[in-house]
Design a protein around this motif. Structure first.
Motif, short mmCIF file in Angstrom:
data_model
loop_
_atom_site.label_atom_id
_atom_site.label_comp_id
_atom_site.label_asym_id
_atom_site.label_seq_id
_atom_site.Cartn_x
_atom_site.Cartn_y
_atom_site.Cartn_z
N THR A 7 -0.15 -0.21 -2.10
CA THR A 7 -0.30 1.22 -2.29
C THR A 7 -0.49 1.60 -3.76
OG1 THR A 7 1.00 1.80 -0.34
CG2 THR A 7 0.96 3.42 -2.12
N GLN A 8 -1.40 2.53 -4.00
CA GLN A 8 -1.47 3.23 -5.28
C GLN A 8 -0.67 4.53 -5.15
OE1 GLN A 8 -2.61 2.09 -8.06
NE2 GLN A 8 -2.40 3.91 -9.31
N VAL A 9 -1.15 5.46 -4.36
CA VAL A 9 -0.38 6.67 -4.01
C VAL A 9 -0.26 6.78 -2.49
CG1 VAL A 9 -0.28 9.20 -4.10
CG2 VAL A 9 -1.06 7.90 -6.11
N PHE A 10 -1.40 6.60 -1.80
CA PHE A 10 -1.42 6.73 -0.35
C PHE A 10 -1.45 5.35 0.30
CE2 PHE A 10 -3.33 10.61 -2.03
CZ PHE A 10 -2.57 11.56 -1.38
N VAL A 11 -0.61 5.16 1.33
CA VAL A 11 -0.54 3.88 2.04
C VAL A 11 -1.91 3.56 2.61
CG1 VAL A 11 0.60 2.63 3.92
CG2 VAL A 11 1.89 4.27 2.56
N PHE A 12 -2.26 2.27 2.65
CA PHE A 12 -3.64 1.84 2.93
C PHE A 12 -4.20 2.41 4.22
CE2 PHE A 12 -1.15 -1.23 5.29
CZ PHE A 12 -1.90 -1.51 6.41
N HIS A 13 -3.38 2.59 5.27
CA HIS A 13 -3.95 3.01 6.54
C HIS A 13 -4.17 4.53 6.61
CE1 HIS A 13 0.52 2.86 7.84
NE2 HIS A 13 0.22 4.10 7.59
N GLU A 14 -3.86 5.26 5.54
CA GLU A 14 -4.11 6.70 5.55
C GLU A 14 -5.59 7.02 5.37
OE1 GLU A 14 -1.08 9.56 4.06
OE2 GLU A 14 -0.52 7.86 2.82
N GLY A 15 -6.37 6.07 4.91
CA GLY A 15 -7.80 6.32 4.75
C GLY A 15 -8.44 5.25 3.89
N ASP A 16 -9.70 4.97 4.17
CA ASP A 16 -10.41 3.92 3.46
C ASP A 16 -10.85 4.34 2.06
OD1 ASP A 16 -10.19 2.29 5.65
OD2 ASP A 16 -12.20 2.72 6.42
N HIS A 17 -10.82 5.62 1.75
CA HIS A 17 -11.38 6.09 0.49
C HIS A 17 -10.35 6.29 -0.60
CE1 HIS A 17 -15.34 6.59 2.24
NE2 HIS A 17 -14.79 7.22 3.26
N PHE A 18 -9.06 6.17 -0.29
CA PHE A 18 -8.03 6.31 -1.31
C PHE A 18 -7.91 5.03 -2.13
CE2 PHE A 18 -6.31 9.32 1.99
CZ PHE A 18 -6.56 10.47 1.26
N ARG A 19 -7.45 5.18 -3.38
CA ARG A 19 -7.28 4.02 -4.23
C ARG A 19 -6.18 3.10 -3.70
NH1 ARG A 19 -10.47 8.07 -6.27
NH2 ARG A 19 -11.82 7.15 -7.86
N THR A 20 -6.39 1.82 -3.89
CA THR A 20 -5.34 0.82 -3.73
C THR A 20 -5.02 0.29 -5.12
OG1 THR A 20 -6.86 -1.03 -3.50
CG2 THR A 20 -6.28 0.17 -1.47
N ARG A 21 -4.03 -0.60 -5.23
CA ARG A 21 -3.76 -1.21 -6.52
C ARG A 21 -4.98 -1.99 -7.02
NH1 ARG A 21 0.02 0.83 -9.75
NH2 ARG A 21 1.68 1.61 -8.41
N LEU A 22 -5.75 -2.57 -6.12
CA LEU A 22 -6.92 -3.34 -6.54
C LEU A 22 -8.00 -2.44 -7.10
CD1 LEU A 22 -8.40 -5.99 -6.83
CD2 LEU A 22 -9.21 -5.73 -4.47
N THR A 23 -8.37 -1.37 -6.38
CA THR A 23 -9.43 -0.50 -6.88
C THR A 23 -8.98 0.19 -8.17
OG1 THR A 23 -8.71 1.26 -5.37
CG2 THR A 23 -10.52 -0.14 -4.65
N HIS A 24 -7.71 0.56 -8.24
CA HIS A 24 -7.19 1.12 -9.50
C HIS A 24 -7.36 0.11 -10.64
CE1 HIS A 24 -4.50 2.84 -12.50
NE2 HIS A 24 -3.82 1.71 -12.48
#
Length: 399
Positions: free
Chosen positions: A52-69
């Protein structure tokens, strides 16, 4: 070799202080480039995709993860490093590795592990990053960890400034407590000069992290609908950008409006950091990276106006995004997942994979607790949820 540094204060890979375990040089890559590649190919880096960055991964494909951040921080860091004539590969290595020690569920997981380890010195994600790259990654025949250069390790540990004074006493965030165990233990074996500032490249990666947080958390907050563009109009810097967008594109649709805002925030912040850092470096006139380390203050940063804007954005995001009821509800549940897993492994260590227990001494409560924390910290969100289901018979909603 790629990426020859230009500025006299840049870090020169040919003059690196080397690695803890000596290795022959590469015929095709600089030492700093090898560090980047080792981080990218590590298991810990891959796992950032489901943290998770802010939103847990299954909340949507377009939110940041630690990797995309992390990838976004890396792009910004390289842009700053290139403009300042630095060793881009070292700036990239600092950026690529800066979040490897983060737990599942972002800061919620870190808070939970910190509570679980309260009797054993707590949990610190920067110290965990150092443990990942110096011990927990096991990919090489001759050593544990990734055997990164001294300069990259320094950047991972000190990118936000010195951890001690010249007498070895903790400063800043660690002033009231001891240094995190993982950092103190490693530093006794391999002195990272915790009293000094890090290289210009590491400082560039640190400010890139701030820029990415500001811009992309605004983007994710808008996408999640927890605030609107109109809510941002009184923030310094944002207000000016919104007026410019209204002038340049008066009928822009909301999604493009948001993207244009984020793009311009990133651009203006990078340009400000480059200009301000050039002014600081000109005033200091460092002849070497040693002069930068001993400057007594950062040489990379925002101007006073942009530093105020950065603080205002963070002050806005804290209650409106990070402490939003929707986010807090999920993170409270996530903290409980981590605590329950920790308690389960304390009661039944055999529920962990055998390799995590192989060299533990019987009755070593501290060693066992730290090993459990290492295991949980390496989990992705979805793996932690799966282990909770397997061991405790329930699956938290986290929605």
């Amino acid at each position: 070799m790629a990426n020859a540094a230009i500025a006299p204060y840049a870090s020169d890979p040919a003059k690196s202080r080397g690695r803890l375990v000596a290795e022959p040089p590469s015929a095709t890559r600089s030492d700093f480039r090898r560090d980047c590649d080792r981080i990218i190919h590590s298991a810990a880096f891959r796992r950032l995709a489901y943290k998770t960055q802010v939103f847990v991964f299954h909340e949507g494909d377009h939110f940041r993860t630690r990797l995309t951040h992390t990838l976004e921080v890396t792009q910004v860091a390289r842009s700053i490093a290139r403009a300042l004539g630095l060793a881009e590969d070292l700036a990239e290595a600092s950026a690529l590795g800066h979040d490897l020690g983060h737990t599942p569920f972002g800061h919620a997981g870190e808070r939970a592990l910190d509570q679980c380890l309260a009797l054993f010195g707590g949990f610190d994600h920067n110290a965990q990053t150092l443990r990942v790259v110096t011990s927990l990654e096991r990919r090489y025949a001759n050593f544990d960890g990734l055997n990164l250069t001294w300069e990259t390790l320094e950047g991972l540990v000190k990118h936000n400034g010195p951890l001690t004074d010249s007498a070895g006493q903790p400063v800043e965030r660690y002033r009231e407590d001891e240094l995190p165990r993982g950092i103190a233990d490693y530093n006794r074996m391999h002195d990272l000069e915790l009293w000094s500032f890090a290289s210009v490249e590491a400082q560039a990666a640190a400010i890139a992290d701030d820029i990415a947080y500001d811009a992309h958390d605004i983007d994710d907050g808008l996408r999640a609908g927890v605030f609107e563009i109109s809510d941002l109009k009184n923030l310094p810097l944002i207000d000016d950008i919104l007026r410019d967008i209204a002038r340049d594109h008066p009928r822009l649709d909301p999604p493009r409006h948001a993207h244009e805002l984020v793009r311009r925030v990133i651009t203006r912040m990078i340009e400000d950091v480059i200009g301000e850092s050039r002014r600081r470096l000109e005033a200091l006139n460092p002849a070497s990276v040693t002069d930068v380390r001993q400057a007594g203050k950062p040489v990379v940063g925002f101007s006073s106006n942009f530093a105020a804007a950065d603080r205002a954005i963070k002050d806005f995001l804290y209650p409106r995004l990070y402490r939003h009821d929707r986010v807090m509800r999920i993170m409270t549940e996530a903290e409980a997942v981590v605590r329950r897993l920790f308690e389960r492994f304390v009661d039944k260590p055999s529920d962990m994979p055998a390799e995590w227990l192989a060299d533990l001494e019987p009755g070593d409560a501290i060693g066992r607790a730290l090993r459990i924390a290492d295991y949980i910290a390496g989990m992705t969100d979805r793996y932690a949820i799966g282990e909770h289901e397997r061991l405790l018979g329930s699956t938290p909603e986290l929605r």
